[in-house]
Design a protein around this motif. Structure first.
Motif, PDB file in Angstrom:
ATOM      1  N   THR A  32       0.732  -1.291   0.024  1.00  0.00           N
ATOM      2  CA  THR A  32       0.167   0.084  -0.267  1.00  0.00           C
ATOM      3  C   THR A  32       1.300   1.257  -0.081  1.00  0.00           C
ATOM      4  N   ASN A  33       2.140   1.236   0.552  1.00  0.00           N
ATOM      5  CA  ASN A  33       3.048   2.475   0.458  1.00  0.00           C
ATOM      6  C   ASN A  33       3.843   2.022  -0.745  1.00  0.00           C
ATOM      7  N   LEU A  34       4.632   0.731  -0.916  1.00  0.00           N
ATOM      8  CA  LEU A  34       5.625   0.653  -2.120  1.00  0.00           C
ATOM      9  C   LEU A  34       5.488   1.399  -3.039  1.00  0.00           C
ATOM     10  N   ILE A  35       3.940   0.641  -3.838  1.00  0.00           N
ATOM     11  CA  ILE A  35       3.968   0.913  -4.974  1.00  0.00           C
ATOM     12  C   ILE A  35       3.166   2.609  -4.942  1.00  0.00           C
ATOM     13  N   ASP A  36       3.361   3.409  -4.278  1.00  0.00           N
ATOM     14  CA  ASP A  36       2.598   4.309  -3.808  1.00  0.00           C
ATOM     15  C   ASP A  36       4.173   4.822  -4.928  1.00  0.00           C
ATOM     16  N   LEU A  37       5.401   4.052  -4.192  1.00  0.00           N
ATOM     17  CA  LEU A  37       6.738   4.741  -4.173  1.00  0.00           C
ATOM     18  C   LEU A  37       6.947   4.994  -5.537  1.00  0.00           C
ATOM     19  N   LEU A  38       7.176   3.196  -6.250  1.00  0.00           N
ATOM     20  CA  LEU A  38       7.518   3.169  -7.301  1.00  0.00           C
ATOM     21  C   LEU A  38       6.816   4.224  -8.210  1.00  0.00           C
ATOM     22  N   LYS A  39       5.548   3.857  -8.302  1.00  0.00           N
ATOM     23  CA  LYS A  39       4.454   4.765  -9.199  1.00  0.00           C
ATOM     24  C   LYS A  39       4.399   6.294  -9.443  1.00  0.00           C
ATOM     25  N   TYR A  40       5.324   6.525  -8.990  1.00  0.00           N
ATOM     26  CA  TYR A  40       5.957   8.541  -8.439  1.00  0.00           C
ATOM     27  C   TYR A  40       6.713   8.281  -8.532  1.00  0.00           C
ATOM     28  N   ASN A  41       8.203   7.058  -9.202  1.00  0.00           N
ATOM     29  CA  ASN A  41       9.268   7.203  -9.487  1.00  0.00           C
ATOM     30  C   ASN A  41      10.278   7.679  -7.967  1.00  0.00           C
ATOM     31  N   LEU A  42      10.573   7.619  -6.959  1.00  0.00           N
ATOM     32  CA  LEU A  42      10.766   8.004  -5.515  1.00  0.00           C
ATOM     33  C   LEU A  42      11.961   6.153  -5.340  1.00  0.00           C
ATOM     34  N   LEU A  43      11.400   5.349  -5.795  1.00  0.00           N
ATOM     35  CA  LEU A  43      11.667   4.672  -5.909  1.00  0.00           C
ATOM     36  C   LEU A  43      12.224   3.295  -6.558  1.00  0.00           C
ATOM     37  N   GLY A 109       3.785  -5.740   8.820  1.00  0.00           N
ATOM     38  CA  GLY A 109       4.673  -5.391   9.202  1.00  0.00           C
ATOM     39  C   GLY A 109       5.368  -4.335   7.981  1.00  0.00           C
ATOM     40  N   GLY A 110       4.420  -3.819   7.277  1.00  0.00           N
ATOM     41  CA  GLY A 110       5.160  -2.827   6.179  1.00  0.00           C
ATOM     42  C   GLY A 110       4.233  -2.152   6.860  1.00  0.00           C
ATOM     43  N   ASN A 111       3.465  -1.666   7.555  1.00  0.00           N
ATOM     44  CA  ASN A 111       3.116  -0.293   8.663  1.00  0.00           C
ATOM     45  C   ASN A 111       4.383   0.304   9.388  1.00  0.00           C
ATOM     46  N   LEU A 112       5.076  -1.025  10.015  1.00  0.00           N
ATOM     47  CA  LEU A 112       6.499  -0.359  10.251  1.00  0.00           C
ATOM     48  C   LEU A 112       7.468   0.525   9.744  1.00  0.00           C
ATOM     49  N   LEU A 113       7.162  -0.132   8.404  1.00  0.00           N
ATOM     50  CA  LEU A 113       8.230  -0.287   7.492  1.00  0.00           C
ATOM     51  C   LEU A 113       7.441   1.048   6.677  1.00  0.00           C
ATOM     52  N   GLN A 114       6.206   2.418   6.438  1.00  0.00           N
ATOM     53  CA  GLN A 114       6.434   3.445   5.685  1.00  0.00           C
ATOM     54  C   GLN A 114       6.777   4.330   5.686  1.00  0.00           C
ATOM     55  N   ARG A 115       6.799   5.257   4.359  1.00  0.00           N
ATOM     56  CA  ARG A 115       7.952   6.391   4.600  1.00  0.00           C
ATOM     57  C   ARG A 115       6.967   7.442   5.429  1.00  0.00           C
ATOM     58  N   THR A 116       7.610   8.234   5.529  1.00  0.00           N
ATOM     59  CA  THR A 116       6.507  10.159   5.222  1.00  0.00           C
ATOM     60  C   THR A 116       6.391  10.359   4.518  1.00  0.00           C
ATOM     61  N   ARG A 117       4.942  10.950   5.022  1.00  0.00           N
ATOM     62  CA  ARG A 117       4.387  11.107   3.834  1.00  0.00           C
ATOM     63  C   ARG A 117       4.013  13.360   3.691  1.00  0.00           C
ATOM     64  N   CYS A 118       5.647  13.480   3.987  1.00  0.00           N
ATOM     65  CA  CYS A 118       5.999  14.842   3.628  1.00  0.00           C
ATOM     66  C   CYS A 118       5.975  15.180   2.208  1.00  0.00           C
ATOM     67  N   TYR A 119       4.852  16.179   2.419  1.00  0.00           N
ATOM     68  CA  TYR A 119       4.937  17.027   0.582  1.00  0.00           C
ATOM     69  C   TYR A 119       6.541  17.040  -0.193  1.00  0.00           C
ATOM     70  N   TYR A 120       7.313  17.348   0.628  1.00  0.00           N
ATOM     71  CA  TYR A 120       8.714  17.451  -0.661  1.00  0.00           C
ATOM     72  C   TYR A 120       9.299  16.335  -1.082  1.00  0.00           C
ATOM     73  N   PHE A 121       8.902  14.634  -0.204  1.00  0.00           N
ATOM     74  CA  PHE A 121       9.776  14.133   0.045  1.00  0.00           C
ATOM     75  C   PHE A 121       8.455  13.022  -1.346  1.00  0.00           C
ATOM     76  N   ASP A 123       7.567  15.462  -3.927  1.00  0.00           N
ATOM     77  CA  ASP A 123       8.126  15.706  -4.943  1.00  0.00           C
ATOM     78  C   ASP A 123       9.259  15.397  -5.253  1.00  0.00           C
ATOM     79  N   ALA A 124       9.122  15.232  -6.181  1.00  0.00           N
ATOM     80  CA  ALA A 124      11.095  15.080  -7.343  1.00  0.00           C
ATOM     81  C   ALA A 124      11.267  15.907  -7.867  1.00  0.00           C
ATOM     82  N   ARG A 131      15.386  11.538   0.279  1.00  0.00           N
ATOM     83  CA  ARG A 131      15.326  11.098  -0.836  1.00  0.00           C
ATOM     84  C   ARG A 131      16.115  10.984  -1.601  1.00  0.00           C
ATOM     85  N   GLU A 132      17.116  12.019  -1.308  1.00  0.00           N
ATOM     86  CA  GLU A 132      18.042  12.373  -2.095  1.00  0.00           C
ATOM     87  C   GLU A 132      19.432  13.159  -1.207  1.00  0.00           C
ATOM     88  N   PRO A 133      19.972  12.112  -0.283  1.00  0.00           N
ATOM     89  CA  PRO A 133      20.882  12.839   0.642  1.00  0.00           C
ATOM     90  C   PRO A 133      21.842  14.088   0.419  1.00  0.00           C
TER      91      PRO A 133
END
Length: 337
Positions: A32-43, A109-121, A123-124, A131-133
């Motif tokens: 539920t979070n991982l697919i979002d990250l893939l779709k937004y090309n954040l991962l 397990g996924g609940n523990l691993l979800q990433r922040t919902r910060c707007y700027y995170f 926004d690539a 996202r980019e250290p």
């Protein structure tokens, strides 16, 4: 979304072996979070290892402890009779999160691993150290209304969005993981990280480690507990501030209390000093107010989220009073004076 290979695993050992043999690979369960990250090309990944088939009982009892299967869904866990009866704080927190449809898919397990919902995170096109250290933190001088007031650094002010984890923090849970180096148990307080100068690291999992279960201590605080989530709307919104309170009373005196905050830091926030202060004291509004001041003493607001400091103090007081009488959490009920 980039192309990737997809593998299914039937056992924990097989899943760990598969992911260890492939670089840039990730485990996937509910997604539920991982697919979002893939779709937004954040991962970007080379492969996904599906662990949905590694599923036994969602909740089991062992030697007085309770184990939550990491591959069970949030809904299965929240509505399980053992959780509803022995750990109602956890059930209430899970049901405060996301939506019914998402809870039916999302795993523990996924609940523990979800990433922040910060707007700027998300926004690539903007700098984000998580996202980019090294690129900078757009949120510090940007629109930061829903972001952190505790545990921040000059590199990141993102929050961790989970409701479930706030309750797990108050319950002193333990995270059980398995990796290529074997099994280990991580106290919940040591699982998530503060940003410091490595905000890209959300937790202390080692490479290729898989969360297998979450261990709950025998004490569930089923008599005096409360979970309060303050948000912009009642349905499907992340917390501005949330509070989990677990309390044990004896002769109108606090024998033990746990207070965990969500929506204020990059991990569930507890302050031992405040809990120690309340021990052996009367459960009064005045004492809860003093404890709230201790918890928020190091809070730092930014341009748009300074209001969260006072909001968090009031939420702590209200939630502690609600924990004195859990039935006060029913719609329309008022907390005790």
């Amino acid at each position: 979304m980039n192309d990737f290979d997809f593998y299914k695993s039937e056992s924990i050992a097989d899943a760990v072996e598969k992911i260890s043999n492939h670089t840039d690979s990730r485990f996937i369960a509910g997604g539920t979070n991982l697919i979002d990250l893939l779709k937004y090309n954040l991962l970007r990944v080379s492969s996904l290892v599906d662990v949905n088939s590694i599923k036994n009982q969602s909740v089991t009892e062992k030697d007085g402890l309770v184990l939550l299967n990491a591959f069970a869904t949030n809904a299965e866990t929240a509505y399980h009779p053992i959780i509803e009866q022995r750990y109602p704080l956890l059930s209430k927190a899970i049901l405060a999160g996301a939506s019914a449809q998402i809870r039916n898919m999302a795993t523990n397990g996924g609940n523990l691993l979800q990433r922040t919902r910060c707007y700027y995170f998300y926004d690539a096109n903007t700098p984000c150290n998580k996202r980019e250290p090294g690129s900078g933190c757009s949120a510090i001088n940007g629109y930061n209304r829903n972001l952190a007031i505790l545990g921040t650094s000059e590199h990141c002010i993102a929050i961790f969005p989970s409701d479930m984890c706030v309750a797990l923090s108050a319950l002193n849970a333990t995270v059980c993981v398995t990796g290529s180096e074997g099994e280990r148990r991580i106290p919940f307080s040591a699982f998530h990280r503060l940003p410091d100068d490595t905000p890209e690291l959300d937790n202390n999992l080692l490479p290729n480690e898989l969360i297998t279960s979450i261990e709950l201590p025998a004490k569930g605080f089923e008599k005096n507990y409360s979970y309060l989530k303050l948000r912009d709307r009642n349905s499907y919104a992340f917390a501005l501030v949330s509070v989990a309170t677990a309390m044990e009373l004896e002769n109108d005196t606090i024998k033990e209390i746990r207070i965990a905050l969500g929506g204020v830091a990059s991990k569930p926030w507890r302050v031992q000093e405040a809990e120690d202060f309340l021990q052996e004291k009367a459960p009064t509004r005045e004492n809860f107010s003093l404890a709230a001041e201790i918890i928020l003493q190091d809070a730092k607001g930014f341009e748009f989220n300074t209001f969260k400091i006072e909001l968090a103090k009031r939420a702590i007081i209200r939630n502690c009073l609600m924990a004195l009488n859990p039935s006060s959490q029913l719609p329309g009920a008022q907390p005790s004076a």
